[in-house]
Motif scaffolding. Structure first.
Motif, short mmCIF file in Angstrom:
data_model
loop_
_atom_site.label_atom_id
_atom_site.label_comp_id
_atom_site.label_asym_id
_atom_site.label_seq_id
_atom_site.Cartn_x
_atom_site.Cartn_y
_atom_site.Cartn_z
N MET A 88 43.90 41.78 40.86
CA MET A 88 44.18 40.40 41.22
C MET A 88 44.15 39.56 39.94
O MET A 88 43.10 39.46 39.29
CB MET A 88 43.14 39.88 42.22
CG MET A 88 43.02 40.75 43.46
SD MET A 88 41.93 40.04 44.72
CE MET A 88 40.37 40.07 43.86
N ASN A 89 45.28 39.00 39.61
CA ASN A 89 45.41 38.15 38.42
C ASN A 89 45.73 36.72 38.82
O ASN A 89 46.16 36.46 39.95
CB ASN A 89 46.51 38.69 37.51
CG ASN A 89 46.23 40.09 37.00
OD1 ASN A 89 45.08 40.48 36.81
ND2 ASN A 89 47.28 40.86 36.78
N SER A 90 45.53 35.83 37.90
CA SER A 90 45.84 34.41 38.13
C SER A 90 45.24 33.92 39.43
O SER A 90 45.91 33.28 40.25
CB SER A 90 47.36 34.19 38.12
OG SER A 90 47.94 34.63 36.91
N LEU A 91 43.99 34.20 39.62
CA LEU A 91 43.33 33.87 40.88
C LEU A 91 43.26 32.38 41.10
O LEU A 91 43.06 31.59 40.16
CB LEU A 91 41.94 34.50 40.92
CG LEU A 91 41.96 36.00 41.25
CD1 LEU A 91 40.65 36.65 40.83
CD2 LEU A 91 42.21 36.22 42.73
N LYS A 92 43.41 32.02 42.35
CA LYS A 92 43.38 30.62 42.76
C LYS A 92 42.21 30.41 43.73
O LYS A 92 41.72 31.36 44.34
CB LYS A 92 44.69 30.24 43.44
CG LYS A 92 45.93 30.51 42.62
CD LYS A 92 47.18 30.22 43.44
CE LYS A 92 48.44 30.51 42.63
NZ LYS A 92 49.67 30.24 43.43
N GLU A 95 42.31 29.33 46.61
CA GLU A 95 42.67 29.78 47.96
C GLU A 95 42.63 31.29 48.13
O GLU A 95 42.80 31.79 49.24
CB GLU A 95 44.04 29.24 48.36
CG GLU A 95 45.15 29.52 47.37
CD GLU A 95 45.40 28.34 46.44
OE1 GLU A 95 44.41 27.71 45.97
OE2 GLU A 95 46.58 28.07 46.16
N ASP A 96 42.41 32.02 47.05
CA ASP A 96 42.25 33.48 47.16
C ASP A 96 40.82 33.87 47.53
O ASP A 96 40.55 35.03 47.83
CB ASP A 96 42.60 34.16 45.83
CG ASP A 96 44.06 34.02 45.47
OD1 ASP A 96 44.35 33.77 44.28
OD2 ASP A 96 44.91 34.15 46.37
N ALA A 97 39.91 32.91 47.49
CA ALA A 97 38.52 33.21 47.81
C ALA A 97 38.39 33.65 49.26
O ALA A 97 38.89 32.98 50.17
CB ALA A 97 37.65 31.99 47.55
N THR A 116 34.88 35.10 45.09
CA THR A 116 34.69 33.66 44.98
C THR A 116 35.44 33.17 43.75
O THR A 116 35.27 33.73 42.66
CB THR A 116 33.20 33.31 44.85
OG1 THR A 116 32.50 33.85 45.98
CG2 THR A 116 33.00 31.80 44.82
N VAL A 117 36.27 32.17 43.92
CA VAL A 117 37.04 31.61 42.81
C VAL A 117 36.62 30.16 42.65
O VAL A 117 36.90 29.31 43.49
CB VAL A 117 38.56 31.71 43.07
CG1 VAL A 117 39.32 31.20 41.85
CG2 VAL A 117 38.95 33.14 43.41
N SER A 118 35.94 29.91 41.58
CA SER A 118 35.39 28.56 41.38
C SER A 118 35.10 28.34 39.90
O SER A 118 34.72 29.26 39.18
CB SER A 118 34.10 28.39 42.18
OG SER A 118 33.51 27.14 41.91
N VAL A 172 34.70 34.40 39.94
CA VAL A 172 35.64 34.31 38.84
C VAL A 172 36.20 32.89 38.78
O VAL A 172 36.29 32.22 39.82
CB VAL A 172 36.77 35.35 39.00
CG1 VAL A 172 37.59 35.09 40.25
CG2 VAL A 172 37.66 35.42 37.77
N GLN A 173 36.52 32.45 37.59
CA GLN A 173 37.11 31.12 37.44
C GLN A 173 38.58 31.14 37.83
O GLN A 173 39.23 32.19 37.76
CB GLN A 173 36.97 30.65 35.99
CG GLN A 173 35.54 30.38 35.57
CD GLN A 173 35.47 29.79 34.17
OE1 GLN A 173 36.41 29.87 33.38
NE2 GLN A 173 34.34 29.18 33.84
N PRO A 174 39.10 30.00 38.25
CA PRO A 174 40.55 29.94 38.52
C PRO A 174 41.34 30.41 37.31
O PRO A 174 41.03 30.07 36.17
CB PRO A 174 40.78 28.45 38.80
CG PRO A 174 39.46 27.97 39.31
CD PRO A 174 38.43 28.73 38.56
N GLY A 175 42.37 31.22 37.58
CA GLY A 175 43.15 31.81 36.50
C GLY A 175 42.63 33.15 36.03
O GLY A 175 43.32 33.84 35.27
N GLY A 176 41.46 33.52 36.47
CA GLY A 176 40.87 34.78 36.05
C GLY A 176 41.36 35.97 36.86
O GLY A 176 42.26 35.84 37.71
#
Length: 130
Positions: free
Chosen positions: A86-90, A92-94, A127-129, A12-16
């Motif tokens: 999980m919202n507003s993923l960053k 560092e959440d990966a 994965t957040v990227s 997911v993209q950051p913020g997703g």
């Protein structure tokens, strides 16, 4: 035999947003503490969110500070499944995310401590990227 099966991880993209699911068999999640944990290679497993045991008289939800107001834990008793929205993923959440439960009485914020739990799922990768 207690089994926990996580699903819902991915890229997911950051913020997703993502919603993780943890389906249980062999015990009724409504009775026991249930937690979501995460781990990255080389680091300790971290408590992300949990619901304490009903037997403790608590049954509140708890979150580690870094995910407060972004993540929400919920439980569908009819499906014997726990979710982590999980919202507003960053970035560092990966991590690999695991759900866990235990038949002992786990009350209060202790439910964020992974050492209390005997039953674990296999994990799902987030994965957040961009």
């Amino acid at each position: 035999q207690v089994q926990l099966v996580e699903s819902g991880g991915g890229l997911v993209q950051p913020g997703g947003s993502l919603r993780l699911s943890c389906a249980a068999s062999g015990l009724t999640l409504d009775t026991y503490a249930i937690g979501w944990f995460r781990q990255v290679p080389g680091k300790k497993r971290e408590g992300v969110s949990c619901i304490s045991s009903s037997s403790s008289g608590d049954r509140n939800s708890y979150y580690t500070d870094s995910v407060k107001d972004r993540f929400t834990i919920s439980r569908d008793n009819a499906k014997n499944t726990v979710y982590l929205q999980m919202n507003s993923l960053k970035a560092e959440d990966a991590a690999f995310y695991y759900c866990a439960t235990d038949t002992s009485i786990i009350g209060g914020r202790q439910c964020l401590n992974p050492s209390w739990y005997d039953y674990w799922g296999q994990g799902t990768q987030v994965t957040v990227s961009s």
